[in-house]
Design a protein around this motif. Sequence first.
Motif, mmCIF file in Angstrom:
data_model
loop_
_atom_site.group_PDB
_atom_site.id
_atom_site.type_symbol
_atom_site.label_atom_id
_atom_site.label_comp_id
_atom_site.label_asym_id
_atom_site.label_seq_id
_atom_site.Cartn_x
_atom_site.Cartn_y
_atom_site.Cartn_z
ATOM 1 N N HIS A 26 0.870 -1.240 0.008
ATOM 2 C CA HIS A 26 -0.120 -0.075 -0.084
ATOM 3 C C HIS A 26 0.872 1.199 0.010
ATOM 4 C CE1 HIS A 26 0.753 0.866 4.343
ATOM 5 N NE2 HIS A 26 0.886 -0.416 4.389
ATOM 6 N N GLY A 27 0.139 2.405 -0.212
ATOM 7 C CA GLY A 27 0.699 3.651 -0.004
ATOM 8 C C GLY A 27 0.990 4.386 1.369
ATOM 9 N N PHE A 28 1.222 5.463 1.335
ATOM 10 C CA PHE A 28 1.619 6.383 2.472
ATOM 11 C C PHE A 28 0.455 6.671 3.257
ATOM 12 C CE2 PHE A 28 2.859 10.549 4.599
ATOM 13 C CZ PHE A 28 3.998 10.016 5.401
ATOM 14 N N ASN A 29 0.364 6.362 4.560
ATOM 15 C CA ASN A 29 -0.704 6.720 5.412
ATOM 16 C C ASN A 29 -2.096 5.748 5.225
ATOM 17 O OD1 ASN A 29 0.729 8.507 6.707
ATOM 18 N ND2 ASN A 29 -0.593 10.343 5.773
ATOM 19 N N ASP A 30 -1.872 4.693 4.278
ATOM 20 C CA ASP A 30 -2.883 3.709 3.850
ATOM 21 C C ASP A 30 -2.668 2.659 4.486
ATOM 22 O OD1 ASP A 30 -4.896 2.863 2.637
ATOM 23 O OD2 ASP A 30 -4.341 3.418 0.672
ATOM 24 N N TYR A 31 -3.242 1.439 4.088
ATOM 25 C CA TYR A 31 -2.887 0.230 4.656
ATOM 26 C C TYR A 31 -3.378 -0.885 3.919
ATOM 27 C CZ TYR A 31 -7.854 -0.118 6.637
ATOM 28 O OH TYR A 31 -9.090 -0.220 7.006
ATOM 29 N N SER A 32 -3.470 -2.276 4.109
ATOM 30 C CA SER A 32 -3.843 -3.320 3.108
ATOM 31 C C SER A 32 -5.032 -3.197 2.778
ATOM 32 C CB SER A 32 -3.569 -4.754 4.074
ATOM 33 O OG SER A 32 -4.171 -4.681 5.289
ATOM 34 N N ALA A 40 9.431 3.925 10.065
ATOM 35 C CA ALA A 40 10.354 2.966 10.336
ATOM 36 C C ALA A 40 11.750 2.805 9.511
ATOM 37 C CB ALA A 40 9.508 1.344 9.974
ATOM 38 N N GLY A 41 11.629 3.488 8.571
ATOM 39 C CA GLY A 41 13.075 3.801 7.543
ATOM 40 C C GLY A 41 12.756 2.666 6.489
ATOM 41 N N SER A 42 13.269 3.228 5.324
ATOM 42 C CA SER A 42 13.203 2.383 4.028
ATOM 43 C C SER A 42 13.723 1.062 3.895
ATOM 44 C CB SER A 42 13.574 3.330 2.889
ATOM 45 O OG SER A 42 15.222 3.584 3.103
ATOM 46 N N LEU A 43 15.136 1.000 4.805
ATOM 47 C CA LEU A 43 15.547 -0.139 4.639
ATOM 48 C C LEU A 43 14.709 -1.332 5.318
ATOM 49 C CD1 LEU A 43 18.259 -1.654 4.130
ATOM 50 C CD2 LEU A 43 19.016 -1.041 6.296
ATOM 51 N N ALA A 44 14.063 -1.118 6.642
ATOM 52 C CA ALA A 44 13.272 -1.889 7.283
ATOM 53 C C ALA A 44 12.152 -2.588 6.280
ATOM 54 C CB ALA A 44 12.575 -1.463 8.373
ATOM 55 N N MET A 45 11.412 -1.505 5.629
ATOM 56 C CA MET A 45 10.346 -1.770 4.892
ATOM 57 C C MET A 45 10.796 -2.885 3.452
ATOM 58 S SD MET A 45 7.828 1.269 4.737
ATOM 59 C CE MET A 45 8.992 2.719 4.379
ATOM 60 N N GLN A 46 12.194 -2.476 3.192
ATOM 61 C CA GLN A 46 12.475 -3.123 1.843
ATOM 62 C C GLN A 46 12.918 -4.769 2.307
ATOM 63 O OE1 GLN A 46 15.898 -0.810 1.133
ATOM 64 N NE2 GLN A 46 14.711 0.861 0.235
ATOM 65 N N GLU A 47 13.325 -4.728 3.689
ATOM 66 C CA GLU A 47 13.817 -6.034 4.074
ATOM 67 C C GLU A 47 12.532 -7.117 4.313
ATOM 68 O OE1 GLU A 47 16.392 -5.193 7.430
ATOM 69 O OE2 GLU A 47 18.025 -5.166 6.220
ATOM 70 N N VAL A 57 11.638 19.611 15.024
ATOM 71 C CA VAL A 57 10.396 19.096 15.366
ATOM 72 C C VAL A 57 9.830 17.948 14.718
ATOM 73 C CG1 VAL A 57 9.412 21.346 16.284
ATOM 74 C CG2 VAL A 57 9.280 21.025 14.082
ATOM 75 N N PRO A 58 10.435 16.844 14.817
ATOM 76 C CA PRO A 58 9.946 15.553 14.160
ATOM 77 C C PRO A 58 8.623 15.028 14.456
ATOM 78 C CG PRO A 58 11.594 15.192 15.690
ATOM 79 C CD PRO A 58 11.645 16.715 15.593
ATOM 80 N N TRP A 59 8.076 15.435 15.740
ATOM 81 C CA TRP A 59 6.890 14.805 16.299
ATOM 82 C C TRP A 59 5.630 15.747 15.995
ATOM 83 C CZ3 TRP A 59 10.814 16.951 19.021
ATOM 84 C CH2 TRP A 59 10.376 18.285 19.636
ATOM 85 N N VAL A 98 6.473 14.995 10.770
ATOM 86 C CA VAL A 98 7.161 15.766 9.783
ATOM 87 C C VAL A 98 8.238 14.793 9.469
ATOM 88 C CG1 VAL A 98 8.923 17.488 9.287
ATOM 89 C CG2 VAL A 98 6.492 18.161 10.357
ATOM 90 N N ASP A 99 8.988 14.122 10.347
ATOM 91 C CA ASP A 99 9.980 13.144 10.133
ATOM 92 C C ASP A 99 9.546 12.091 9.053
ATOM 93 O OD1 ASP A 99 8.382 12.177 12.158
ATOM 94 O OD2 ASP A 99 10.064 11.136 13.167
ATOM 95 N N ALA A 100 8.215 11.786 9.534
ATOM 96 C CA ALA A 100 7.645 10.708 8.396
ATOM 97 C C ALA A 100 7.723 11.404 7.057
ATOM 98 C CB ALA A 100 6.202 10.229 8.929
#
Length: 292
Positions: A32-38, A73-80, A153-155, A189-191
Motif C-alpha cells: 500500500h501507499g503512505f498513510n494507507d494500509y492493506s 520505520a525507515g526504508s531499509l526495514a520496509m525493503q527487508e 520538530v519531528p513530532w 514531519v519526520d515521516a
Amino acid sequence: NGFTANDAYYLPLKIFFPKGQQPPKAVVLALHGFNDYSNFFDDTGIWLAQFGVASFAYDQRGFGQSPHKGLWAGSLAMQEDLSSFIGLIKRKHPDIPIFVLGESMGGAVVMTSMAKINAPKVNGLILVAPAVWGMQTMPWYQRWALKAASYTVPWMTLTGRGLKIKPSDNIPMLIKLGKDPLIIKETRVDAIYGLSKLMGEALISARELNQNLLILYGEQDEIIPKRPTKLMLDQLSYSQGEPHKLALYENGYHMLLRDLNAAIPQKDILSWMLNTENKLPSKADVRIFNPL
C-alpha cells in the motif's frame, strides 16, 4: 492473519485466495501507499481471485494495524520486509508465478527493494502511480524546510486539510477513508521527510530495475506530478533488463485501483500477468506520455 518479519516485527496480513482446490494461476504481493494500509487492495484482490489469482497484502511498518502506527520505520526495514515476504511466498508456492505490486509509496518500496543485486527473483513488478517525487525534484526551499523541520520538530504533525488535491474521482470511497480510523490523517514531519528520501531513492533505483515491469499512471494524478514520473521513465530507459510497459489512463487519478473506472486497470493487470507480451485490453499502453 499476519506476517512476522526477520526481526520479529508483526505485520497484519490480508489474503485473497481463489475458491476451489486448484492451485492459483499466479500470486500477487501488494504493498500500500503512505498513510494507507492493506485495505487498499480489497476490491482488486477479491476481483482477481475470481480468475484464479491469489493475493497477499500486509500493513507496512508504522501503518494500519502494525505496531508504532505513525512512526517512520525507515526504508531499509520496509525493503527487508518485502524481500523476506517474497521468500516466504516462494517457499509456499514454489511453482506459481509471483508478481509484486506497489501503489504510490508501496511502489517506491518495490523499486528500491528489487533494484538491489541480491533481490529475490519474481515474474514481474506492477507499479501503480509509483511515488518518485524525491527531494531532488523539489524546489530548494521545500527541501530545506522539510529537512530542517524533521530535525527540529519531528513530532509535529501536518494534515492535508486546505490542500485542494483530488486523489480519486470515487468520492464515496474517499468519504469512507476519511472515517476509517486506520488511515493516518495527521502525519509527523519526520515521516514526510523519510518518505521524501525513499521517493528519491526510488527515482535513482529505476536505472537498476531489470525485471518485467508494468507501470500504471493516471493522467489526472495530482499526487505524483508528471515531471518526476517522466524522470523515472527516462531512468528506466537505461535499464538492461526486460522492456517495461507503460499504461496511461486519460481519466485516471492517483488511486487508480479505487477510482470509479478501477475495472479498467484491473483487467490490464490480469491480462499482463497472464502474458506480459500482450497488448493491454484497454489499449492504455499505446497512449503517448506528455509530461507538460
